[in-house]
Design a protein around this motif. Structure first.
Motif, short mmCIF file in Angstrom:
data_model
loop_
_atom_site.label_atom_id
_atom_site.label_comp_id
_atom_site.label_asym_id
_atom_site.label_seq_id
_atom_site.Cartn_x
_atom_site.Cartn_y
_atom_site.Cartn_z
N VAL A 118 0.85 -1.20 0.00
CA VAL A 118 0.00 0.00 0.00
C VAL A 118 0.88 1.24 0.00
O VAL A 118 1.84 1.33 0.77
CB VAL A 118 -0.94 0.02 1.23
CG1 VAL A 118 -1.82 1.27 1.21
CG2 VAL A 118 -1.81 -1.23 1.27
N GLU B 253 -3.53 10.14 1.90
CA GLU B 253 -3.66 9.62 0.54
C GLU B 253 -3.27 8.15 0.54
O GLU B 253 -2.25 7.76 1.10
CB GLU B 253 -2.75 10.38 -0.43
CG GLU B 253 -3.10 11.84 -0.59
CD GLU B 253 -2.17 12.55 -1.56
OE1 GLU B 253 -1.50 11.86 -2.36
OE2 GLU B 253 -2.08 13.79 -1.50
N ILE B 254 -4.10 7.34 -0.11
CA ILE B 254 -3.84 5.91 -0.23
C ILE B 254 -3.77 5.54 -1.70
O ILE B 254 -4.71 5.83 -2.46
CB ILE B 254 -4.95 5.08 0.48
CG1 ILE B 254 -5.00 5.42 1.97
CG2 ILE B 254 -4.72 3.58 0.27
CD1 ILE B 254 -3.75 5.07 2.75
N ASN B 255 -2.65 4.94 -2.08
CA ASN B 255 -2.44 4.53 -3.47
C ASN B 255 -2.68 5.66 -4.46
O ASN B 255 -3.26 5.48 -5.53
CB ASN B 255 -3.32 3.32 -3.82
CG ASN B 255 -2.94 2.08 -3.03
OD1 ASN B 255 -1.83 2.00 -2.49
ND2 ASN B 255 -3.85 1.12 -2.93
N LYS C 171 -4.52 8.34 -4.17
CA LYS C 171 -5.82 9.03 -4.13
C LYS C 171 -6.09 9.53 -2.71
O LYS C 171 -5.89 8.81 -1.74
CB LYS C 171 -6.95 8.11 -4.59
CG LYS C 171 -6.85 7.68 -6.05
CD LYS C 171 -8.06 6.88 -6.48
CE LYS C 171 -7.93 6.44 -7.93
NZ LYS C 171 -7.99 7.59 -8.85
N LEU D 22 -7.89 10.18 0.51
CA LEU D 22 -9.01 9.53 1.20
C LEU D 22 -9.76 10.53 2.06
O LEU D 22 -10.98 10.59 2.03
CB LEU D 22 -8.47 8.38 2.05
CG LEU D 22 -9.47 7.30 2.48
CD1 LEU D 22 -8.74 6.04 2.93
CD2 LEU D 22 -10.42 7.76 3.58
N MET E 76 -15.64 6.81 -2.37
CA MET E 76 -15.08 5.98 -1.31
C MET E 76 -15.05 4.50 -1.68
O MET E 76 -14.35 3.71 -1.04
CB MET E 76 -15.88 6.18 -0.02
CG MET E 76 -15.65 7.53 0.63
SD MET E 76 -13.95 7.78 1.21
CE MET E 76 -13.94 6.81 2.70
N TYR F 72 -13.51 3.27 -3.97
CA TYR F 72 -12.14 2.96 -4.35
C TYR F 72 -11.37 2.35 -3.17
O TYR F 72 -10.44 1.57 -3.35
CB TYR F 72 -11.43 4.23 -4.82
CG TYR F 72 -9.99 4.04 -5.22
CD1 TYR F 72 -9.65 3.56 -6.48
CD2 TYR F 72 -8.96 4.32 -4.32
CE1 TYR F 72 -8.32 3.37 -6.84
CE2 TYR F 72 -7.63 4.13 -4.67
CZ TYR F 72 -7.32 3.67 -5.94
OH TYR F 72 -6.02 3.46 -6.28
N PHE F 73 -11.80 2.68 -1.94
CA PHE F 73 -11.10 2.23 -0.74
C PHE F 73 -11.86 1.09 -0.03
O PHE F 73 -11.58 0.79 1.13
CB PHE F 73 -10.92 3.40 0.23
CG PHE F 73 -10.32 4.62 -0.39
CD1 PHE F 73 -8.95 4.70 -0.61
CD2 PHE F 73 -11.10 5.70 -0.77
CE1 PHE F 73 -8.37 5.82 -1.19
CE2 PHE F 73 -10.55 6.83 -1.34
CZ PHE F 73 -9.18 6.89 -1.55
N PHE G 219 -10.45 -1.49 2.43
CA PHE G 219 -9.87 -1.00 3.69
C PHE G 219 -10.92 -0.59 4.71
O PHE G 219 -10.61 -0.45 5.89
CB PHE G 219 -8.95 0.20 3.43
CG PHE G 219 -7.84 -0.05 2.47
CD1 PHE G 219 -6.80 -0.91 2.78
CD2 PHE G 219 -7.81 0.57 1.23
CE1 PHE G 219 -5.76 -1.15 1.90
CE2 PHE G 219 -6.78 0.35 0.33
CZ PHE G 219 -5.75 -0.51 0.66
N SER H 227 -11.62 3.10 9.14
CA SER H 227 -10.73 2.01 8.72
C SER H 227 -9.70 1.68 9.78
O SER H 227 -8.66 2.35 9.89
CB SER H 227 -10.02 2.37 7.41
OG SER H 227 -9.11 1.37 7.04
N LEU I 87 -6.29 0.21 7.92
CA LEU I 87 -5.29 1.17 7.45
C LEU I 87 -4.48 1.73 8.61
O LEU I 87 -3.26 1.90 8.49
CB LEU I 87 -5.96 2.31 6.69
CG LEU I 87 -6.27 2.06 5.21
CD1 LEU I 87 -7.01 3.24 4.60
CD2 LEU I 87 -4.99 1.78 4.42
#
Length: 435
Positions: free
Chosen positions: A120, A148-150, A152, A154, A168, A170-171, A174, A210, A213
């Motif tokens: 990640v 930011e995760i990957n 993008k 959050l 959301m 996309y996540f 998680f 999450s 995460l």
């Protein structure tokens, strides 16, 4: 795998500095251990090592101190002071020492880190208003917090607002299941749970959005981001307790280091909370005993042997290890060999990284370090503030920074800055005359 660390208004660094482990473009040669990961189809690359140069009091140690202070703020989950801990870095528990002491007006302290862990990509930024230098009773507040995760975003939290990515989904992998089912209500609860001195990441976000995460981020800072502040006073690290079975390899390591007369062992001292200690086995075949190594071995031997478990742990787990004055009292041949081990693709299979500061010019070698691995810290005598830059920032065309040039010689003739003329003659002359 560390990609980048940034800070602003941390002690001597009034302006923002960026410590990048991302390879510089068009850098050719020494392509050893350019670490690589692909996440969501996007490739990431990172350097496996970096060395920091600069004169005394320029801020080399402050870079490591900033990394460690930010790490502790994240793991603590707030920007309040903590109980004093056994650390030479006061900023670990007393945040009022962080702001630049030349400022007359308040300015936010900024931290940001970008790393990859467990597949990640995580980028987390924090801005906080903690007052002026030594303003102990100031009413602190978090002014901005971004995750930011990957690649993008959050969430983005400002002083009074909290916004999530509209997509959301996309996540999804998680997120807590209840958040997906009740996103509107959960978002409202998250917004109402904000506290001006609590990190949303480690509090409301963990319980409402999450936990996976947050656990991933906590694991990275606990196990994979190892900061050693003032390594000259380091003792046995608790991280080695899990590695005590590797004691049999200690003989080979210290023998290669040059210690052949005595056997060194790790042992537990009942009077010291069972913390692993380093001992020398002394005596004849018929009568042997263990005494603390500090009483019998050279300072360099003790320092190396205390650092050895950390290096082993980093290599096994693929951690980033950042060491202040790593080479103090240790022969440069030993240090260069350790650097080459991190550069060895056949050994460094887990993407471990080594970062350290030094005064030894021997490592300014274009056969040892790439230009983007060599960093400089320079302090302005008028503003009393410092800047950070890389040898690769000089470019190559028509400069003394291109590959093949004598980096060490050029450093000493002040081609790269980050060096000061030092002359104590008049000071000692006055002392002798007055005496």
């Amino acid at each position: 795998m560390l990609l980048k660390f940034e800070t602003e208004n941390y002690k001597i660094f009034e302006s923002r500095i960026s410590f990048s482990m991302i390879p510089a473009p068009k850098q050719k040669g020494l392509d050893y251990s350019i670490l690589g990961k692909t996440i969501g189809g996007k490739p990431y690359k990172a350097l496996c090592s970096s060395v920091i140069y600069g004169p005394n009091a320029a801020g080399k140690t402050n870079i490591i101190g900033a990394m460690q202070a930010f790490k502790n703020i994240i793991l603590r989950g707030n920007i309040r002071n903590a109980d004093p801990v056994n650390s030479p870095n006061t900023a670990d528990f007393a945040l009022e020492v962080i702001p630049n002491n030349t400022l007359k007006e308040r300015k936010d302290v900024f931290f940001s880190i970008h790393f990859i862990h467990d597949g990640v990509s995580v980028k987390y930024s924090l801005s906080m208003d903690i007052g002026l230098f030594l303003e102990v009773n100031y009413d602190r507040s978090i002014t901005e917090e971004i995750l930011e995760i990957n690649g993008k975003e959050l969430f983005r939290r400002t002083k009074d607002t909290l916004d999530f990515n509209p997509s959301m989904k996309y996540f999804d992998k998680f997120l807590i299941a209840d958040y997906v089912k009740n996103s509107k209500a959960a978002t409202a609860i998250a917004r109402s749970s904000l506290n001006k001195t609590d990190l949303f990441l480690m509090n409301g976000f963990k319980t409402i959005v999450s936990s996976s995460l947050v656990n991933l981020i906590s694991e990275y800072f606990t196990e994979q981001f190892i900061t050693v502040y003032h390594a000259d006073i380091v003792g046995m690290f608790p991280v080695f307790r899990k590695q005590m079975a590797r004691d049999k390899l200690l003989d080979e390591a210290v023998s290669a280091f040059g210690v052949k007369a005595n056997k060194l062992v790790y042992y537990k001292d009942k009077n010291n909370n069972d913390t692993p200690m380093l001992g020398s086995v002394i005596g004849s075949k018929n009568k042997k005993g263990i005494m603390p190594a500090e009483l019998f071995e050279s300072y360099g031997t003790v320092r190396f042997t205390y650092m050895y478990p950390l290096l082993v742990s980093a290599m096994i787990s693929g951690a980033t290890i950042i060491i202040d004055e790593f080479d103090a009292s240790i022969h440069p041949m030993a240090i260069m060999n350790i650097i080459n081990i991190f550069h060895n693709d056949e050994i460094n299979k887990n993407n471990a990284q080594l970062i350290f500061n030094t005064h030894n010019p021997l490592y300014l070698n274009n056969n040892l370090f790439r230009r983007d691995e060599i960093k400089f810290v320079d302090r302005d005598d008028e503003t009393m503030c410092s800047k950070l830059y890389s040898l690769s920032d000089f470019g190559t065309k028509g400069t003394n920074a291109r590959k093949g040039k004598d980096y060490m010689n050029n450093y000493f003739i002040n081609e790269y800055g980050a060096i000061k003329d030092i002359d104590f003659t008049e000071v000692f002359r006055k002392i002798i005359e007055e005496s």
